[in-house]
Write an enzyme that holds these catalytic residues in place. Structure first.
Site, mmCIF file in Angstrom:
data_model
loop_
_atom_site.group_PDB
_atom_site.id
_atom_site.type_symbol
_atom_site.label_atom_id
_atom_site.label_comp_id
_atom_site.label_asym_id
_atom_site.label_seq_id
_atom_site.Cartn_x
_atom_site.Cartn_y
_atom_site.Cartn_z
ATOM 1 N N LYS A 13 1.354 -12.756 6.137
ATOM 2 C CA LYS A 13 1.536 -12.526 7.578
ATOM 3 C C LYS A 13 0.196 -12.316 8.291
ATOM 4 O O LYS A 13 -0.064 -12.924 9.325
ATOM 5 C CB LYS A 13 2.426 -11.292 7.833
ATOM 6 N N ARG A 171 6.781 -1.044 -2.476
ATOM 7 C CA ARG A 171 6.775 -1.711 -1.165
ATOM 8 C C ARG A 171 7.733 -2.901 -1.165
ATOM 9 O O ARG A 171 8.395 -3.179 -0.166
ATOM 10 C CB ARG A 171 5.358 -2.160 -0.811
HETATM 11 P P1 AMP Z 1 1.059 -3.702 6.192
HETATM 12 O O1 AMP Z 1 -0.404 -3.777 6.400
HETATM 13 O O2 AMP Z 1 1.840 -4.406 7.255
HETATM 14 O O3 AMP Z 1 1.469 -4.102 4.806
HETATM 15 O O4 AMP Z 1 1.472 -2.153 6.349
HETATM 16 C C1 AMP Z 1 0.928 -1.166 5.492
HETATM 17 C C2 AMP Z 1 1.811 0.081 5.528
HETATM 18 O O5 AMP Z 1 1.847 0.604 6.864
HETATM 19 C C3 AMP Z 1 3.260 -0.156 5.172
HETATM 20 O O6 AMP Z 1 3.494 -0.160 3.771
HETATM 21 C C4 AMP Z 1 3.926 1.047 5.850
HETATM 22 O O7 AMP Z 1 3.694 2.247 5.140
HETATM 23 C C5 AMP Z 1 3.123 1.138 7.150
HETATM 24 N N1 AMP Z 1 3.745 0.288 8.206
HETATM 25 C C6 AMP Z 1 3.216 -0.800 8.814
HETATM 26 N N2 AMP Z 1 4.057 -1.316 9.727
HETATM 27 C C7 AMP Z 1 5.168 -0.537 9.692
HETATM 28 C C8 AMP Z 1 6.417 -0.562 10.371
HETATM 29 N N3 AMP Z 1 6.719 -1.510 11.281
HETATM 30 N N4 AMP Z 1 7.325 0.403 10.064
HETATM 31 C C9 AMP Z 1 7.050 1.371 9.173
HETATM 32 N N5 AMP Z 1 5.904 1.441 8.473
HETATM 33 C C10 AMP Z 1 4.965 0.506 8.722
#
Ligand code: AMP
Length: 213
Positions: A13, A171
């Protein structure tokens, strides 16, 4: 262009949003990046979010929703690529209300679809540049560049704390339990495009552009 990029951790993404934001000249909004920046700056939001992130859990909906609401009010956010939001049905509901209030309907939801074992391999080898923020994969860098630095700017490459294998497994479970229901949710809107995303970033980008016309 107002697009949501949907997909499991490691599906690409962030990489696709980076490529697409130049093509469509719109804001790349990554909730994960906002949390990581806050964590680094040790803000109250960052410290709170960090507790959940380090366990591979989702940050509570009310925190994320408030944060996105504020971000969407900024002047550059009339067009956006949403990377990592929404991640739950309540977030998608709140997002729908926000967009209705702003009179800015979504154009597309792109699902990056990929086999789970490929994801684990990708995530354990993922590195980010501390200087320019670009995302790299050690597997595809082998032979090309044996120095430990960023091939683009020479900055230090680091592994995200939540890319350790045990956290990754959690995750993925959280994605399957809480985020994957969004696929049928958005399918009902007629705006969902499912893209097979195991090939290179450039090939995936081409598939997205072909699907969107
Ligand atoms: P990402 O970089 O998108 O993989 O996000 C890293 C971490 O941030 C995730 O594993 C969640 O702990 C938190 N996070 C990011 N976006 C969200 C969201 N929309 N809702 C809840 N937690 C989020």
């Amino acid at each position: 262009m107002r697009m949501v990029l949907l997909g499991a951790p490691g599906s690409g993404k962030g990489t696709q949003a980076d490529l697409l934001k130049d093509k469509y000249a719109c804001a790349h909004i990554s909730t994960g990046d906002i949390f990581r920046r806050n964590l680094l700056a040790k803000t109250e939001l960052g410290v709170k979010a960090g507790e959940f992130m380090n366990r591979g859990e989702l940050v509570p909906d009310e925190i994320v929703i408030g944060m996105v609401k504020d971000r969407l009010r900024e002047s550059d956010a009339t067009g956006f690529l949403m990377d990592g939001f929404p991640r739950t049905i309540p977030q998608a509901e709140a997002f729908g209300v926000m967009l209705e209030e702003l009179k800015t309907p979504l154009d597309a939801v792109v699902l990056l679809d990929i086999d789970e074992e490929i994801l684990v391999g990708r995530l354990t080898n993922r590195r980010t540049c501390r200087a320019c923020g670009k995302i790299w994969n050690l597997l595809s860098m082998k032979g090309d560049n044996l120095s430990p630095g960023c091939p683009e700017c020479g900055g230090e490459l680091y592994q995200r704390d939540d890319d350790a294998e045990l956290v990754i497994r959690n995750r993925l479970k959280v994605y399957n339990d809480q985020t994957s229901p969004l696929v049928s949710w958005y399918a009902k809107t007629g705006k969902l495009y499912t893209i097979e995303a195991s090939a290179s970033p450039d090939e995936t980008l081409k598939k997205i552009q072909a699907a969107l016309g």
